[in-house]
Design a protein around this motif. Structure first.
Motif, mmCIF file in Angstrom:
data_model
loop_
_atom_site.group_PDB
_atom_site.id
_atom_site.type_symbol
_atom_site.label_atom_id
_atom_site.label_comp_id
_atom_site.label_asym_id
_atom_site.label_seq_id
_atom_site.Cartn_x
_atom_site.Cartn_y
_atom_site.Cartn_z
ATOM 1 N N ARG A 5 0.835 -1.200 0.000
ATOM 2 C CA ARG A 5 0.000 0.000 0.000
ATOM 3 C C ARG A 5 0.876 1.258 0.000
ATOM 4 N NH1 ARG A 5 -1.811 2.703 4.364
ATOM 5 N NH2 ARG A 5 -1.362 0.928 5.698
ATOM 6 N N HIS A 6 1.920 1.257 0.818
ATOM 7 C CA HIS A 6 2.818 2.415 0.877
ATOM 8 C C HIS A 6 3.559 2.612 -0.448
ATOM 9 C CE1 HIS A 6 2.178 3.406 5.058
ATOM 10 N NE2 HIS A 6 2.366 2.143 5.397
ATOM 11 N N LEU A 7 4.004 1.528 -1.052
ATOM 12 C CA LEU A 7 4.687 1.622 -2.343
ATOM 13 C C LEU A 7 3.749 2.157 -3.420
ATOM 14 C CD1 LEU A 7 6.847 -1.645 -2.351
ATOM 15 C CD2 LEU A 7 7.636 0.724 -2.079
ATOM 16 N N ALA A 8 2.503 1.727 -3.395
ATOM 17 C CA ALA A 8 1.526 2.223 -4.368
ATOM 18 C C ALA A 8 1.281 3.721 -4.166
ATOM 19 C CB ALA A 8 0.212 1.450 -4.249
ATOM 20 N N GLN A 9 1.208 4.155 -2.913
ATOM 21 C CA GLN A 9 1.026 5.577 -2.633
ATOM 22 C C GLN A 9 2.230 6.384 -3.102
ATOM 23 O OE1 GLN A 9 0.256 5.149 1.562
ATOM 24 N NE2 GLN A 9 -1.947 5.402 1.297
ATOM 25 N N LEU A 10 3.427 5.867 -2.896
ATOM 26 C CA LEU A 10 4.630 6.551 -3.372
ATOM 27 C C LEU A 10 4.640 6.662 -4.892
ATOM 28 C CD1 LEU A 10 7.518 5.241 -1.103
ATOM 29 C CD2 LEU A 10 6.758 7.602 -1.363
ATOM 30 N N GLU A 11 4.244 5.619 -5.580
ATOM 31 C CA GLU A 11 4.192 5.668 -7.040
ATOM 32 C C GLU A 11 3.144 6.670 -7.508
ATOM 33 O OE1 GLU A 11 6.325 4.528 -9.305
ATOM 34 O OE2 GLU A 11 7.444 3.977 -7.514
ATOM 35 N N GLU A 12 2.035 6.737 -6.802
ATOM 36 C CA GLU A 12 1.001 7.714 -7.126
ATOM 37 C C GLU A 12 1.535 9.138 -6.931
ATOM 38 O OE1 GLU A 12 -3.622 8.628 -5.818
ATOM 39 O OE2 GLU A 12 -2.649 6.786 -5.120
ATOM 40 N N LEU A 13 2.260 9.350 -5.853
ATOM 41 C CA LEU A 13 2.851 10.661 -5.597
ATOM 42 C C LEU A 13 3.937 10.975 -6.620
ATOM 43 C CD1 LEU A 13 2.912 10.514 -1.728
ATOM 44 C CD2 LEU A 13 1.769 12.281 -3.088
ATOM 45 N N ARG A 14 4.735 9.983 -7.009
ATOM 46 C CA ARG A 14 5.769 10.203 -8.030
ATOM 47 C C ARG A 14 5.109 10.647 -9.346
ATOM 48 N NH1 ARG A 14 10.995 8.904 -8.957
ATOM 49 N NH2 ARG A 14 11.148 7.553 -7.137
ATOM 50 N N ALA A 15 4.049 9.964 -9.741
ATOM 51 C CA ALA A 15 3.347 10.329 -10.973
ATOM 52 C C ALA A 15 2.786 11.750 -10.876
ATOM 53 C CB ALA A 15 2.221 9.330 -11.259
ATOM 54 N N LEU A 16 2.237 12.093 -9.722
ATOM 55 C CA LEU A 16 1.712 13.444 -9.508
ATOM 56 C C LEU A 16 2.828 14.478 -9.608
ATOM 57 C CD1 LEU A 16 -0.762 15.157 -8.805
ATOM 58 C CD2 LEU A 16 -0.329 14.669 -6.403
#
Length: 106
Positions: free
Chosen positions: A13-24
């Motif tokens: 879940r944390h890795l997915a959130q980080l990837e979402e933030l990276r894309a943003l």
């Protein structure tokens, strides 16, 4: 004690959130660079856009080094809600408030 399965789920879940933030961050950086390229005269807008693009680049670099999401001043974690609102933020709410209070006093 949390099970390994729970730990792995949290990690994913944390890795997915980080990837979402990276894309943003990458989207915002591309938009800031495009907007900066569209500014034809030197002005306050150009300086503001260049500073914003630099803040985003710094956040991406912190992410690459594993420091993203921690306050540059005190090392505290920056709340996820703050990062999703302003992914380039590099200060926790307490330090950001102190900084703005000091800026207002000057």
């Amino acid at each position: 004690m949390a099970s390994l399965h729970t730990f792995m789920q949290d990690n994913e879940r944390h890795l997915a959130q980080l990837e979402e933030l990276r894309a943003l961050l990458q989207e915002q950086h591309a938009a800031a660079v495009a907007e900066l390229g569209a500014v034809t005269s030197e002005s306050g807008d150009q300086l503001r856009l260049a500073a914003h693009a630099a803040e985003i680049e710094a956040a991406i670099e912190r992410m690459d080094r594993g420091l993203y999401g921690t306050c540059r001043r005190c090392g505290a974690f920056i709340p996820l809600a703050v990062l999703f609102r302003a992914p380039q933020e590099q200060r926790c709410p307490g330090c950001a408030e102190q900084s703005s209070t000091m800026e207002m006093a000057v």
